[in-house]
Motif scaffolding. Structure first.
Motif, PDB file in Angstrom:
ATOM      1  N   MET A  12       0.949  -1.268  -0.016  1.00 41.11           N
ATOM      2  CA  MET A  12       0.146  -0.160   0.169  1.00 41.11           C
ATOM      3  C   MET A  12       0.844   1.290   0.019  1.00 41.11           C
ATOM      4  SD  MET A  12      -3.228  -0.591  -0.157  1.00 41.11           S
ATOM      5  CE  MET A  12      -4.313   0.631   0.907  1.00 41.11           C
ATOM      6  N   HIS A  13       1.993   1.200   0.716  1.00 40.05           N
ATOM      7  CA  HIS A  13       2.996   2.262   0.771  1.00 40.05           C
ATOM      8  C   HIS A  13       3.481   2.643  -0.437  1.00 40.05           C
ATOM      9  CE1 HIS A  13       2.945   2.907   5.424  1.00 40.05           C
ATOM     10  NE2 HIS A  13       1.816   2.934   5.052  1.00 40.05           N
ATOM     11  N   HIS A  14       3.893   1.607  -1.272  1.00 38.89           N
ATOM     12  CA  HIS A  14       4.476   1.784  -2.486  1.00 38.89           C
ATOM     13  C   HIS A  14       3.522   2.459  -3.491  1.00 38.89           C
ATOM     14  CE1 HIS A  14       8.431  -0.096  -2.533  1.00 38.89           C
ATOM     15  NE2 HIS A  14       8.099  -0.688  -1.404  1.00 38.89           N
ATOM     16  N   VAL A  15       2.282   1.816  -3.495  1.00 36.88           N
ATOM     17  CA  VAL A  15       1.356   2.341  -4.442  1.00 36.88           C
ATOM     18  C   VAL A  15       0.889   3.735  -3.928  1.00 36.88           C
ATOM     19  CG1 VAL A  15      -1.252   2.164  -4.795  1.00 36.88           C
ATOM     20  CG2 VAL A  15       0.220   0.126  -4.643  1.00 36.88           C
ATOM     21  N   MET A  16       1.050   3.981  -2.837  1.00 41.61           N
ATOM     22  CA  MET A  16       0.677   5.479  -2.205  1.00 41.61           C
ATOM     23  C   MET A  16       1.614   6.366  -2.793  1.00 41.61           C
ATOM     24  SD  MET A  16       0.253   6.756   1.759  1.00 41.61           S
ATOM     25  CE  MET A  16      -0.746   5.505   2.096  1.00 41.61           C
ATOM     26  N   GLU A  17       3.042   6.043  -3.018  1.00 43.16           N
ATOM     27  CA  GLU A  17       4.135   6.890  -3.532  1.00 43.16           C
ATOM     28  C   GLU A  17       3.724   6.986  -5.004  1.00 43.16           C
ATOM     29  OE1 GLU A  17       7.757   5.278  -2.587  1.00 43.16           O
ATOM     30  OE2 GLU A  17       7.398   5.025  -0.359  1.00 43.16           O
TER      31      GLU A  17
END
Length: 145
Positions: free
Chosen positions: A108-113
């Protein structure tokens, strides 16, 4: 799609946290918000202090991360995954999660970036958000490009 004002978004998280502690039933959006809140224990004490944090600014130039923006992006991505919009995001999410050894939160954090990058391009160029930028960023993280 959920498109709240700043105050509404913050109230969603405060109200959800209060309802959770009072063991009150949650709406569908509150259930999603609670899942995000529970993944971020670093924000729990903040969510117990509405008066202090409802109107607080979190200037990035001072190195502050806005916890409400962070949690709201989690919610937005969950909505996108639920309806596979933009088309192909769900498949890319699953591929990236596999690459990250099944760690959904890190994924999720990668997608958020990638979402943040797309929004930055949109603001810089004063254009509508471009899903192609978003998906290409995910492809790079997967290793497809």
């Amino acid at each position: 799609m959920f498109n709240p004002s700043r105050d509404q978004a913050r109230r969603l998280f405060f109200d959800t946290w209060q309802k959770y502690h009072r063991k009150e039933p949650l709406s569908g959006m509150e259930t999603i918000a609670l899942e995000v809140i529970l993944q971020h224990p670093e924000y729990h004490s903040m969510l117990q202090d509405v008066e202090r944090y409802l109107d607080k600014d979190f200037p990035p130039e001072l190195g502050e991360t806005n916890p409400f923006l962070h949690m709201s992006m989690h919610v937005a991505i969950r909505e996108q995954l639920a309806i596979d919009q933009p088309a192909g995001i769900l498949q890319r999410f699953e591929q990236l999660k596999t690459r990250l050894q099944g760690d959904e939160h890190e994924t999720m954090h990668h997608v958020m970036e990638c979402l943040a990058e797309m929004l930055w391009h949109s603001q810089r160029n004063q254009t509508a958000p471009d899903a192609e930028i978003y998906l290409e960023c995910m492809d790079k993280r997967i290793g497809n490009k």
